[in-house]
Scaffold this motif. Sequence first.
Motif, short mmCIF file in Angstrom:
data_model
loop_
_atom_site.label_atom_id
_atom_site.label_comp_id
_atom_site.label_asym_id
_atom_site.label_seq_id
_atom_site.Cartn_x
_atom_site.Cartn_y
_atom_site.Cartn_z
N GLU A 123 1.08 -1.43 -0.01
CA GLU A 123 0.16 -0.28 -0.34
C GLU A 123 0.86 1.23 0.34
O GLU A 123 2.07 1.57 0.43
CB GLU A 123 -1.36 0.42 1.22
N VAL A 124 0.49 2.06 -0.83
CA VAL A 124 1.12 3.66 -1.13
C VAL A 124 2.15 4.25 0.34
O VAL A 124 3.27 4.97 0.59
CB VAL A 124 0.73 4.45 -1.90
N ASP A 125 1.22 4.24 1.16
CA ASP A 125 1.19 5.27 2.27
C ASP A 125 2.25 4.18 2.78
O ASP A 125 3.07 5.46 4.08
CB ASP A 125 0.05 4.83 3.50
N ARG A 126 2.40 2.80 3.08
CA ARG A 126 3.51 2.67 4.01
C ARG A 126 4.68 2.35 2.78
O ARG A 126 5.90 2.46 2.78
CB ARG A 126 2.98 1.17 3.68
N PHE A 127 4.20 2.47 2.08
CA PHE A 127 5.58 2.26 0.55
C PHE A 127 6.48 3.42 0.20
O PHE A 127 7.97 3.44 0.31
CB PHE A 127 5.14 2.47 -0.70
N ASP A 128 5.36 4.08 0.88
CA ASP A 128 6.24 5.94 0.85
C ASP A 128 7.19 5.53 1.81
O ASP A 128 8.46 6.96 2.06
CB ASP A 128 5.36 6.49 0.71
N ILE A 129 6.86 5.40 3.38
CA ILE A 129 7.18 6.12 4.65
C ILE A 129 8.44 4.86 3.87
O ILE A 129 9.76 5.54 4.85
CB ILE A 129 6.81 5.58 5.63
N ALA A 130 8.96 3.78 3.54
CA ALA A 130 9.96 1.97 3.69
C ALA A 130 10.97 3.37 2.70
O ALA A 130 12.28 2.71 2.80
CB ALA A 130 8.92 1.57 2.92
N ILE A 131 10.60 3.91 1.93
CA ILE A 131 11.49 3.90 0.66
C ILE A 131 12.23 5.35 1.10
O ILE A 131 12.84 5.77 0.30
CB ILE A 131 10.75 3.94 -0.46
N ASN A 132 11.39 6.18 1.71
CA ASN A 132 11.82 7.66 2.56
C ASN A 132 12.83 7.14 3.44
O ASN A 132 12.47 7.08 4.90
CB ASN A 132 10.74 7.74 2.66
N LYS A 133 14.15 7.94 3.72
CA LYS A 133 15.47 7.32 4.98
C LYS A 133 14.84 7.89 5.49
O LYS A 133 14.78 7.82 7.28
CB LYS A 133 16.11 7.73 4.36
N MET A 134 14.47 9.30 6.18
CA MET A 134 13.67 10.03 6.62
C MET A 134 12.98 9.91 7.66
O MET A 134 12.40 9.61 9.25
CB MET A 134 13.31 11.53 6.22
N LYS A 135 12.26 8.73 6.87
CA LYS A 135 10.50 9.52 7.30
C LYS A 135 10.64 7.71 7.79
O LYS A 135 9.95 6.72 9.30
CB LYS A 135 9.56 8.63 6.14
N LEU A 136 11.46 6.87 6.99
CA LEU A 136 12.02 5.54 8.03
C LEU A 136 12.31 4.97 9.12
O LEU A 136 12.17 4.36 9.59
CB LEU A 136 12.40 4.34 6.57
N ALA A 137 13.13 6.49 9.19
CA ALA A 137 14.39 6.38 10.62
C ALA A 137 13.82 6.93 11.48
O ALA A 137 13.61 5.91 12.57
CB ALA A 137 15.40 7.68 10.80
N LYS A 138 12.60 8.04 11.39
CA LYS A 138 11.78 7.99 12.35
C LYS A 138 10.61 6.79 12.42
O LYS A 138 10.28 6.61 13.53
CB LYS A 138 10.43 9.22 12.70
N PHE A 139 9.64 5.96 11.90
CA PHE A 139 9.22 5.01 11.80
C PHE A 139 9.74 4.15 13.06
O PHE A 139 9.67 3.52 13.35
CB PHE A 139 8.56 4.37 10.51
N LEU A 140 11.06 3.61 12.10
CA LEU A 140 11.35 2.25 13.12
C LEU A 140 12.27 2.78 14.63
O LEU A 140 12.04 2.58 15.15
CB LEU A 140 13.61 2.11 12.52
N THR A 141 12.08 4.08 14.64
CA THR A 141 12.52 4.50 16.20
C THR A 141 11.37 4.84 16.84
O THR A 141 11.42 4.29 18.23
CB THR A 141 13.24 6.36 15.65
N GLU A 142 10.38 5.27 16.65
CA GLU A 142 8.55 4.96 17.25
C GLU A 142 8.97 3.33 17.33
O GLU A 142 8.14 3.59 18.23
CB GLU A 142 8.14 5.72 16.14
#
Length: 356
Positions: free
Chosen positions: A104-123
């Motif tokens: 799904e695009v909303d999750r895909f966009d988190i995954a392929i963006n280093k900044m968004k992914l770092a925030k997601f993983l930290t959370e």
Amino acid sequence: MLQKTSILLIGYDSNLCLGVLYCLKSLNADIYLLTSNKKNAARFSIYLKKTYEEYDKNGIQQIKDIVKAHNIGLIMPIDELEIRNIKLHTEELSKIAICSWGTEVDRFDIAINKMKLAKFLTEHNVPCPKFAVLEDLEKLKKDAEDIGYPVLVKPDREAFGRLIQRFENWEELKDFYMENETKLNRFILQPFIIGSDVTCNVICREGELICYTIQESPVKTGNDFSSNDILRFHDDEQVISVIAKMMKLLNWHGVACIDMRRDIRDNSVKVLEINGRFWASVISSYVRAGINFPVTMVKLALAKEVDPFHAKQGQQLTLKQVISSTFTKNRSSIKDTKYISYLADPFARIAQLLKI
């Protein structure tokens, strides 16, 4: 054996396209390529029926025309932006052909963006390096001191290690910031970790791992952030534990290439980025570890039975290592390098090397 089918691959990068084509050569399929890269070397591949250029990454009309012209049974994007576009339009395209899996695009966009992914993983308490967003000079100095030198500055959206820079001290980092201040709103700061590159390649079904390979480089201490030719394929419970948790959180559906770093100090692994696409060493995953990811993706999309998952251990060497071993007891051959597959599709590989 699959019944005769026609597949439309959609991708930009020459190496990814040629890798996927090599892996698909055993299928009973006519394969077409749609690309926006006019110098895509895959257009010379012996495994292609036809190449179409001028692909609009935001549109689907050309895809519809090609599907109709060649009775395409499966639409299979292999690069990130192409996978994202097909997922956006899957509902409409699936009326005329099957589309391969996509997240799904909303999750895909988190995954392929280093900044968004770092925030997601930290959370979500998934192991990843410390990070900071580049905002202003005063904050940058404090963030770099908190993270500890040497530090890396990375763009949030690039692949194959492009545009990553390493800084040993504040003066170097300050000079870089002052020279590029207006261009750094999409960059993040992270520590440089001495260790090996670990890449986990996966196919997931709604967050659950179906198959994977793990490949690891020698320990890196310098500024080489590109992909590796020296690879060791093996299993690792720690890596898979981290990956399984992360892909479940993202509800990942399809193929991905996850880059990690193994810290030489404590052997821990941390997620660096997710590439929501196939990868440069997809042939090595097949030849060395025995997992044919492109064929598996085709079978899954067509709801066909897939082979039981069992990755092998193996290694890939550089051409330099093979030459150096010529007069040793542990003599290697070109079969131990990535270049053995180049001989199967020589004109396309020559075009790739010459960039024509």
